[in-house]
Design a protein around this motif. Structure first.
Motif, short mmCIF file in Angstrom:
data_model
loop_
_atom_site.label_atom_id
_atom_site.label_comp_id
_atom_site.label_asym_id
_atom_site.label_seq_id
_atom_site.Cartn_x
_atom_site.Cartn_y
_atom_site.Cartn_z
N ARG A 1 0.84 -1.20 0.00
CA ARG A 1 0.00 0.00 0.00
C ARG A 1 0.88 1.26 0.00
O ARG A 1 0.64 2.20 -0.75
CB ARG A 1 -0.88 -0.06 1.26
CG ARG A 1 -2.02 0.92 1.36
CD ARG A 1 -3.15 0.65 0.41
NE ARG A 1 -3.19 1.70 -0.61
CZ ARG A 1 -3.84 1.60 -1.76
NH1 ARG A 1 -4.51 0.52 -2.07
NH2 ARG A 1 -3.82 2.59 -2.61
N SER A 2 1.94 1.25 0.85
CA SER A 2 2.84 2.42 0.94
C SER A 2 3.53 2.68 -0.39
O SER A 2 3.73 3.83 -0.79
CB SER A 2 3.93 2.18 1.98
OG SER A 2 3.40 1.64 3.15
N ILE B 1 2.43 1.85 -3.42
CA ILE B 1 1.43 2.39 -4.35
C ILE B 1 1.20 3.87 -4.04
O ILE B 1 1.17 4.70 -4.94
CB ILE B 1 0.12 1.57 -4.28
CG1 ILE B 1 0.36 0.16 -4.85
CG2 ILE B 1 -1.01 2.28 -5.03
CD1 ILE B 1 -0.74 -0.82 -4.58
N ASP B 2 1.09 4.20 -2.75
CA ASP B 2 0.89 5.59 -2.34
C ASP B 2 2.07 6.48 -2.74
O ASP B 2 1.89 7.65 -3.06
CB ASP B 2 0.65 5.69 -0.83
CG ASP B 2 -0.68 5.06 -0.42
OD1 ASP B 2 -1.52 4.80 -1.31
OD2 ASP B 2 -0.87 4.81 0.78
N ALA B 3 3.27 5.92 -2.69
CA ALA B 3 4.48 6.68 -3.06
C ALA B 3 4.69 6.71 -4.57
O ALA B 3 5.69 7.22 -5.05
CB ALA B 3 5.71 6.08 -2.37
N ARG B 4 3.72 6.16 -5.28
CA ARG B 4 3.74 6.09 -6.75
C ARG B 4 5.04 5.48 -7.31
O ARG B 4 5.59 5.94 -8.30
CB ARG B 4 3.49 7.48 -7.35
CG ARG B 4 1.99 7.78 -7.28
CD ARG B 4 1.60 8.94 -8.13
NE ARG B 4 1.56 10.16 -7.35
CZ ARG B 4 1.53 11.37 -7.87
NH1 ARG B 4 1.56 11.54 -9.17
NH2 ARG B 4 1.46 12.42 -7.11
#
Lengths: 291, 291
Positions: free
Chosen positions: A283-284, A286-289
């Protein structure tokens, strides 16, 4: 125009990608490739990504205001010794190696005091090798880590930053030792494990091996891509980041042994607890692209 | 129409993908989902991928000529016990579980002699879970392994084959024990290792952990996708394919220890030899069009 003459030593996957960027953005008056391989030199000329390609070090780096080392890191000491007598005063030397302490150790001592050394590492690349595998967009949206020793000329650092920004990269400044520790876990250990598991599979009896290929979509496949990376480049990385790799490898094998024990004794809660925890880190990312 | 009534037990990632296939291709007169989760039942109805969704086993499997078990394999024994009294004579029971010996052990004894059991395993799936994550194209071009015990009614097997061919899968018949050994290396070991390395990273101090996320594109990222798979499903796989997983894990750790030693003693040729060998298997996977 950022540089009068740029010399790229090693026109492989990363070197040729950077050559394409320099050419596309008109960053150099003249762009010369040095490569020990005649086939690579011919290909670079044929692709039209450099003005000249040579196996003569003096011809390559003479008069260059930027020299980029883009060969496997194990060759850096020899390259540095060979190029040192030809370097122009005020030239900037940088590199794209995946380890930074060893590079500073191997290259630093050969450089004249009048030359600026700005070690770098673009966090980019595919499993393919050679000049044809490069492309200008390789560095777009990816990090490039620079590890200039304290006291490095700020203007020299700024010019290397502009080169990577032109390639579309985001820049991170880091201590070389810290870089090696971070990359040991994010890159070197994953590659070592991928190489190991693919090796384990290739040692199976032939019939089973064919089925491993056939049903690889169930997980194994993802490891084979990583384990198809350049053998010499990776040999050199492991030999030159030995301490940090052995340290994270020790942590990993402890954790793996604990999981092995949990499976043997049927400790389902322990397994489920770990598998739930690891979901969060995806998840992290994906959030950090960076996914 | 292939079936009068199909019951899917568990309307998660795989179950809901298969429901979409059955609906798209009109393979069933009536399609009912059984799920313990009210939220999953409501979602399946809302998505319009089943005719009915229920938490009542009799309602789900009563009168069904095909029953598909699509929950984590650890729940199969309880499901089999609960559905057995409601199964129609001549019904086919199949499943999508990632282990096959344990499934035959857990489900087989509960089934009346008049019911046909055709265990199956589609080699497909993403790291996402739940009914919304499914899609009809999931099985397209992927293998589906069937492991019917010898003596299974050929017509029952043929109908399950047609279901998977409709989903776009290629069919492989295999002995259950052999399946478990092949999947231990192609799927279970890769997942175990991915879970471990992501776990090792989450145990690092917080500042280093943030950098691991930031620079994950250098290799680590590929492992996090695998390590984001459903925790309960994977707990059950490891507990139910214990022997085969422990066996390949033993081979893997031996190989990893040998590599660790080669790094410690600077044995570059050993590293390069392995890294060259592993490249070939990637080529085989690309050639087999499973990349």
């Amino acid at each position: 125009m950022l540089f009068d003459k740029v010399a790229i030593l090693g026109i492989g996957h990363i070197g040729s990608s950077l050559a394409r960027v320099i050419r596309r953005d008109g960053l150099a008056g003249r762009l010369v490739a040095f490569d020990a391989s005649g086939a690579h030199r011919d290909k670079a000329i044929e692709l039209g990504i450099v003005d000249a390609a040579t196996g003569d070090m003096g011809e390559a780096v003479g008069g260059a205001d930027l020299v980029i080392l883009a060969t496997p890191v194990g060759s850096f000491a020899d390259l540095a010794a060979a190029m040192a007598p030809h370097l122009a005063a005020g030239a900037i030397v940088t590199d794209v190696g995946s380890v930074k302490m060893a590079v500073i150790r191997d290259v630093g001592p050969y450089l004249p005091a009048s030359v600026h050394f700005v070690p770098g590492h673009p966090i980019a690349g595919t499993e393919f090798s050679g000049p044809t595998s490069g492309f200008a967009e390789l560095f777009q949206g990816r990090w490039c880590i620079l590890t200039p020793p304290s006291g490095t000329d700020p203007e020299a650092v700024a010019k290397v930053v502009r080169l990577w920004e032109s390639a579309g990269s985001m820049i991170e400044m880091m201590d070389a030792g810290h870089h090696d520790r971070v990359l040991a876990i994010t890159s070197h250990l994953p590659h070592l494990i991928a190489y190991t598991i693919v090796g384990t599979a290739t040692d199976l009896e032939t019939s089973l091996q064919q089925e491993v290929v056939k049903f690889s979509a169930s997980g194994f496949r993802d490891f084979t891509r990583i384990a198809a990376s350049d053998p010499v480049m990776w040999r050199d990385i492991f030999l030159n980041n030995r301490e940090a790799v052995l340290d994270v490898l020790q942590r990993f094998t402890e954790d793996l042994t604990a999981l092995q024990r949990a499976i043997r004794w049927g400790e389902g809660e322990k397994l489920q607890e770990l598998f739930t925890r690891t979901r969060a880190i995806r998840r992290s990312i994906i959030d950090a692209r960076q996914a």
